[in-house]
Design an enzyme around this catalytic site. Structure first.
Site, PDB file in Angstrom:
ATOM      1  N   ARG A  14       0.846  -1.196   0.000  1.00 59.79           N
ATOM      2  CA  ARG A  14       0.000   0.000   0.000  1.00 59.79           C
ATOM      3  C   ARG A  14       0.883   1.248   0.000  1.00 59.79           C
ATOM      4  NH1 ARG A  14      -4.750   1.287   4.395  1.00 59.79           N
ATOM      5  NH2 ARG A  14      -3.034   1.093   5.910  1.00 59.79           N
ATOM      6  N   ASP A  42      -3.654   2.436  14.039  1.00 59.06           N
ATOM      7  CA  ASP A  42      -2.825   3.139  13.071  1.00 59.06           C
ATOM      8  C   ASP A  42      -3.366   4.557  12.947  1.00 59.06           C
ATOM      9  OD1 ASP A  42      -5.051   3.056  11.393  1.00 59.06           O
ATOM     10  OD2 ASP A  42      -4.143   1.729   9.911  1.00 59.06           O
TER      11      ASP A  42
END
Length: 527
Positions: free
Chosen positions: A164, A447
């Protein structure tokens, strides 16, 4: 210290041996060409985001696009999945950090998403070493040795690697192209492609990606054009790249079919990025006093608007032959606390039973110890089948108003919820500033997305003077008092980088304007 080896390209980050290894003249020329070709369109699309936001700030509620109705009613299919992306029943995610990558690839999951985005604190060293770690993993030369002498290497069978890159809104400040910071998306993607695409194809796999934070099909079209250009430049067949898009913005949810269509020759599926999705809902409606969410803990996957978006994702994906991947189970076990572990496994099992019951072909976990539990759930649904794309979910008929009506029945804003938001934001930003983008907080793997939820809720509650369930309004003064109390519980400003974390949180929560992403201002604090 800076270095220039390609005309118009300047590396202003520290020139370490790792930087020299990764940023060869040929690699820099490749990413610079991508930037020069596509950066203007990137900036135009970011400006379009701002223009749309002004309309939402004035009270407009978005909906399905009338001009793309033919795509939503059309009969089209995405490209067939490659062999190593056909069975995705359990996917594990984590930063592109060496030891974590080895453990994730060895975990028994079918797929590992190596993250340059929300789970990685984008220090210069982390970004560069992440590229080396990915290349070493692909070539199966990656290893790690603990200070205690324990050595980590890859098993014979490992997960399929997806990467990603960072989102369209971010830049990599350590590399300048024609005097401006390079697009972080094109930097991460381009380096990974340049270093690994041929090797991956030679090994029977391919360059596979997760794409974050798309807000429109035009942003997906830009990615598709980048893919075409990169494959041509590297001399590899068109369609070698495969991308799974995270549907983690409310605008992306309203255009998920169009996003899949734009990427159809490179599409591998969609994923329900639940935490960023909640953040997006708060952000897009931040100035709308009728669109205020309660405590984050009350915004579960079973509330109506979250249910609508995830069920629609399964229907859209299977209608067009794509994989539908469920969201992150953020609960993490604790090997020293059996009660915490039992609770985590129970909650994860419940979450995954719902997702596979809805028709998802796979799902995300944040910790290797969760893989066996989720594999058991997946195997009970799938058996020997690689997926359940034959479940078309034609019973799902979600309207745009079901996606944008964010009412949470029985929801409330509480003192405990406000305190939790402050504490989680402080703890996460402290970890991020210390170079750790995936932080275990309160038995959850957090996160950037969960910190974004926390700080955006605080901003919205203060901005509208939202009432707590005890009747008190959320004010700047209440926030300041609770911030100091929560800071004290964490040891105070003198510990680690909590002083800077508090400074950043104040900017995010007390600014008159809603700051679009915390990483946009926090990045200035990183080396």
């Amino acid at each position: 210290m800076s270095q220039t080896t390609v005309a118009g390209v300047e590396v202003v980050g520290t020139i370490s041996p790792a930087v020299t290894e990764v940023l060869t003249p040929a690699a820099l020329a490749f990413v610079a060409t991508l930037h020069r070709t596509f950066n203007l369109r990137r900036l135009e699309l970011l400006a379009a985001r701002q223009a749309r936001q002004k309309r939402f700030d004035a009270g407009e509620i978005p909906g399905f696009l009338p001009e793309t109705s033919a795509i939503r009613t059309g009969d089209w299919q995405v490209a067939p999945a490659p062999a190593d992306l056909n069975d995705r029943r359990v996917e594990i995610t984590g930063p592109t950090e060496r030891k974590m990558m080895i453990n994730a690839l060895n975990s028994g999951a079918k797929v590992f998403m190596g993250d340059f985005e929300d789970a990685l604190s984008p220090t210069w060293d982390n970004v560069i070493m992440g590229q080396i770690n990915c290349s070493d993993a692909i070539r199966r030369t990656i290893s790690f040795e603990n200070p205690d002498g324990k050595r980590y290497t890859l098993n014979d069978t490992v997960a399929t690697l997806l990467v990603r890159p960072r989102g369209w809104h971010l830049v990599e400040k350590h590399v300048l192209v024609d005097g401006v910071p390079i697009s972080a998306s094109l930097f991460d993607f381009g380096l990974y492609m340049f270093r690994n695409a041929q090797e991956l194809l030679a090994r029977g796999s391919g360059p596979y990606f997760y794409l974050p934070k798309l807000e429109s099909h035009l942003e997906a079209r830009l990615w598709n054009d980048v893919f075409v250009a990169a494959q041509d430049a590297l001399g590899i067949p068109q369609g070698s790249i495969r991308a799974t898009v995270l549907i983690e913005t409310i605008l992306g949810a309203l255009e998920m079919e169009e996003i899949l269509y734009e990427l159809r020759d490179h599409a591998a599926g969609l994923n329900a990025g639940r935490w960023d999705y909640i953040f997006s809902v708060i952000k897009k409606f931040a100035r709308n006093e009728r669109q205020i969410l309660p405590d984050r803990a009350q915004v579960t996957m079973t509330v109506p608007f979250m249910r609508a978006y995830t069920e629609r994702m399964v229907h859209v994906c299977h209608k067009h032959g794509a994989h539908a991947i469920g969201g992150m189970a953020a609960f993490i076990p604790n090997r020293r606390d059996p009660i915490v572990t039992e609770n985590a496994l129970r909650k994860v099992r419940e979450d995954k039973l719902r997702e596979f019951g809805d028709g998802c072909d796979g799902t995300w976990v944040a910790h290797p110890d969760l893989v066996p539990t989720v594999l058991e759930v997946a195997n009970n649904y799938l058996g020997e089948r690689p997926n359940q794309k034959d479940r078309l979910r034609e019973d799902v008929q979600v309207t745009d108003s079901q996606i944008t009506d964010i009412n949470v029945p029985g929801g409330a804003i509480t003192d405990a919820g406000l305190r939790l938001n402050i504490s989680v934001a402080l703890q996460y930003m402290n970890a991020w500033l210390l170079g750790n983008g995936a932080a275990a907080i309160n038995n959850l793997m957090e996160d950037a997305a969960t910190a974004e939820i926390s700080r955006s809720q605080i901003w919205q509650w203060i901005h509208h003077g939202a009432a707590l369930d005890d009747g008190r309004p959320v004010t700047r003064e209440l926030y300041a008092r609770l911030r100091e109390e929560e800071l004290a519980k964490l040891g105070g400003r003198s510990v680690d980088r909590y002083a800077e974390a508090a400074e950043i949180l104040d900017k995010l929560c007390l600014s008159d304007d809603f700051i679009e992403f915390l990483t946009l201002i926090a990045y200035d604090y990183l080396d």
